[in-house]
Design a protein around this motif. Sequence first.
Motif, PDB file in Angstrom:
ATOM      1  N   GLU A   1      45.372  39.200  53.274  1.00  0.00           N
ATOM      2  CA  GLU A   1      45.964  39.304  54.605  1.00  0.00           C
ATOM      3  C   GLU A   1      45.354  40.433  55.421  1.00  0.00           C
ATOM      4  OE1 GLU A   1      50.127  39.652  54.096  1.00  0.00           O
ATOM      5  OE2 GLU A   1      50.395  37.604  53.318  1.00  0.00           O
ATOM      6  N   ASP A   2      44.845  41.467  54.729  1.00  0.00           N
ATOM      7  CA  ASP A   2      44.225  42.574  55.450  1.00  0.00           C
ATOM      8  C   ASP A   2      42.765  42.300  55.788  1.00  0.00           C
ATOM      9  OD1 ASP A   2      43.092  42.706  52.969  1.00  0.00           O
ATOM     10  OD2 ASP A   2      43.838  44.703  52.484  1.00  0.00           O
ATOM     11  N   GLY A   3      42.269  41.103  55.457  1.00  0.00           N
ATOM     12  CA  GLY A   3      40.905  40.728  55.798  1.00  0.00           C
ATOM     13  C   GLY A   3      39.868  41.044  54.757  1.00  0.00           C
ATOM     14  N   LYS A   4      40.255  41.750  53.692  1.00  0.00           N
ATOM     15  CA  LYS A   4      39.295  42.128  52.655  1.00  0.00           C
ATOM     16  C   LYS A   4      39.024  40.960  51.717  1.00  0.00           C
ATOM     17  CE  LYS A   4      40.386  47.063  52.662  1.00  0.00           C
ATOM     18  NZ  LYS A   4      40.818  48.218  51.840  1.00  0.00           N
ATOM     19  N   ARG A   5      37.765  40.895  51.235  1.00  0.00           N
ATOM     20  CA  ARG A   5      37.394  39.822  50.314  1.00  0.00           C
ATOM     21  C   ARG A   5      37.783  40.216  48.886  1.00  0.00           C
ATOM     22  NH1 ARG A   5      31.545  37.967  50.355  1.00  0.00           N
ATOM     23  NH2 ARG A   5      31.292  40.018  49.409  1.00  0.00           N
ATOM     24  N   ARG A   6      38.220  39.223  48.124  1.00  0.00           N
ATOM     25  CA  ARG A   6      38.505  39.468  46.714  1.00  0.00           C
ATOM     26  C   ARG A   6      38.249  38.194  45.923  1.00  0.00           C
ATOM     27  NH1 ARG A   6      45.097  40.175  46.848  1.00  0.00           N
ATOM     28  NH2 ARG A   6      45.639  38.067  47.490  1.00  0.00           N
ATOM     29  N   ALA A   7      37.980  38.370  44.642  1.00  0.00           N
ATOM     30  CA  ALA A   7      37.656  37.242  43.771  1.00  0.00           C
ATOM     31  C   ALA A   7      38.930  36.495  43.379  1.00  0.00           C
ATOM     32  CB  ALA A   7      36.941  37.733  42.519  1.00  0.00           C
ATOM     33  N   THR A   8      38.771  35.177  43.256  1.00  0.00           N
ATOM     34  CA  THR A   8      39.876  34.347  42.787  1.00  0.00           C
ATOM     35  C   THR A   8      39.290  33.257  41.893  1.00  0.00           C
ATOM     36  OG1 THR A   8      41.771  33.009  43.471  1.00  0.00           O
ATOM     37  CG2 THR A   8      39.759  32.794  44.777  1.00  0.00           C
ATOM     38  N   ARG A   9      40.141  32.538  41.180  1.00  0.00           N
ATOM     39  CA  ARG A   9      39.715  31.464  40.267  1.00  0.00           C
ATOM     40  C   ARG A   9      38.583  31.960  39.345  1.00  0.00           C
ATOM     41  NH1 ARG A   9      38.914  26.029  43.681  1.00  0.00           N
ATOM     42  NH2 ARG A   9      37.217  27.276  44.558  1.00  0.00           N
ATOM     43  N   VAL A  10      38.815  33.077  38.712  1.00  0.00           N
ATOM     44  CA  VAL A  10      37.779  33.731  37.901  1.00  0.00           C
ATOM     45  C   VAL A  10      37.679  33.088  36.521  1.00  0.00           C
ATOM     46  CG1 VAL A  10      37.082  35.911  36.806  1.00  0.00           C
ATOM     47  CG2 VAL A  10      38.050  35.898  39.126  1.00  0.00           C
ATOM     48  N   GLU A  11      36.447  32.873  36.070  1.00  0.00           N
ATOM     49  CA  GLU A  11      36.175  32.376  34.724  1.00  0.00           C
ATOM     50  C   GLU A  11      35.142  33.284  34.074  1.00  0.00           C
ATOM     51  OE1 GLU A  11      34.767  28.413  35.090  1.00  0.00           O
ATOM     52  OE2 GLU A  11      36.692  27.590  35.764  1.00  0.00           O
ATOM     53  N   LEU A  12      35.428  33.763  32.892  1.00  0.00           N
ATOM     54  CA  LEU A  12      34.447  34.556  32.159  1.00  0.00           C
ATOM     55  C   LEU A  12      33.409  33.629  31.559  1.00  0.00           C
ATOM     56  CD1 LEU A  12      36.926  36.521  32.368  1.00  0.00           C
ATOM     57  CD2 LEU A  12      36.085  37.554  30.248  1.00  0.00           C
ATOM     58  N   VAL A  13      32.143  33.985  31.729  1.00  0.00           N
ATOM     59  CA  VAL A  13      31.074  33.230  31.089  1.00  0.00           C
ATOM     60  C   VAL A  13      31.093  33.572  29.611  1.00  0.00           C
ATOM     61  CG1 VAL A  13      28.592  32.832  30.966  1.00  0.00           C
ATOM     62  CG2 VAL A  13      29.685  33.234  33.185  1.00  0.00           C
ATOM     63  N   ARG A  14      31.304  32.543  28.801  1.00  0.00           N
ATOM     64  CA  ARG A  14      31.462  32.790  27.380  1.00  0.00           C
ATOM     65  C   ARG A  14      30.147  33.217  26.730  1.00  0.00           C
ATOM     66  NH1 ARG A  14      36.460  33.926  25.567  1.00  0.00           N
ATOM     67  NH2 ARG A  14      37.928  32.741  26.794  1.00  0.00           N
ATOM     68  N   THR A  15      30.160  34.391  26.134  1.00  0.00           N
ATOM     69  CA  THR A  15      29.021  34.928  25.384  1.00  0.00           C
ATOM     70  C   THR A  15      29.560  35.441  24.061  1.00  0.00           C
ATOM     71  OG1 THR A  15      29.261  37.169  26.237  1.00  0.00           O
ATOM     72  CG2 THR A  15      27.936  35.666  27.555  1.00  0.00           C
ATOM     73  N   THR A  16      28.675  35.929  23.234  1.00  0.00           N
ATOM     74  CA  THR A  16      29.107  36.472  21.945  1.00  0.00           C
ATOM     75  C   THR A  16      30.079  37.623  22.137  1.00  0.00           C
ATOM     76  OG1 THR A  16      27.001  35.857  20.959  1.00  0.00           O
ATOM     77  CG2 THR A  16      28.328  37.479  19.772  1.00  0.00           C
ATOM     78  N   SER A  17      29.827  38.447  23.186  1.00  0.00           N
ATOM     79  CA  SER A  17      30.669  39.623  23.384  1.00  0.00           C
ATOM     80  C   SER A  17      32.064  39.262  23.872  1.00  0.00           C
ATOM     81  CB  SER A  17      30.022  40.579  24.397  1.00  0.00           C
ATOM     82  OG  SER A  17      29.890  39.943  25.654  1.00  0.00           O
ATOM     83  N   THR A  18      32.185  38.197  24.669  1.00  0.00           N
ATOM     84  CA  THR A  18      33.505  37.851  25.200  1.00  0.00           C
ATOM     85  C   THR A  18      34.273  36.896  24.307  1.00  0.00           C
ATOM     86  OG1 THR A  18      32.598  36.005  26.480  1.00  0.00           O
ATOM     87  CG2 THR A  18      32.726  38.148  27.571  1.00  0.00           C
ATOM     88  N   ALA A  19      33.576  36.132  23.512  1.00  0.00           N
ATOM     89  CA  ALA A  19      34.261  35.102  22.732  1.00  0.00           C
ATOM     90  C   ALA A  19      35.207  35.691  21.712  1.00  0.00           C
ATOM     91  CB  ALA A  19      33.227  34.221  22.030  1.00  0.00           C
TER      92      ALA A  19
END
Length: 217
Positions: free
Chosen positions: A60-78
């Motif tokens: 609402e304040d006009g600032k951009r922000r991320a939404t519908r975020v998906e982590l790219v699956r890698t060895t470190s995140t899995a």
Amino acid sequence: MAATPTLTGQLTRWEDDRGFGFITPLDGGADVFLHISAVPRTAARPQQGDLLNYSIERAEDGKRRATRVELVRTTSTAARPPRAPSSRPRAAGVLTALASAAVFFAALLVQTEWWSLPQWVAVWYLATSILCFIVYSVDKSAAVAGRWRTPESTLLGLGLIAGWPGALVAQQVLRHKLRKSSYMSAFAGTVVANLAVLVLVATPLGERALCVIADCG
């Protein structure tokens, strides 16, 4: 608000204890604000360096922000556990906080009846607790939207001057500040300090202790 098509970027800054960071788009452009609430509760908790798929929305304040975020699956995140605990521990925390606040206010009422504690003291604790809960809510909302934050010294000060029961409930209900151990340690110190002063000035035990210190005979 409609989101733009999915983009990919790297999480180049992440403050895990505060639950937000910034994504640098792989195709260039300004960094995008990311709050933990945009990450699905079943996904792994983000870490700096992760590659993310995301869309952009404007707050609402006009600032951009991320939404519908998906982590790219890698060895470190899995191998990471999901970011959110089950609802049972959260519910337990909320109930514990509410019970603790209720017991404290019940004790205040007992002091009012048995030890002539002025009624305005209980009213002060209640009013300050409500104010503290509101300030925590505003700060939580600001954190989500990327707006100016309430200084931690203000939050701690409100707890110190009698608002800690409201702060205790707000922390659990809003899931705010719980992961920042340094803050929670300082908060615990304000609770202990406030209760120590209350005991000294509002109970027979405290009166006797002050009398011994002052050598009132």
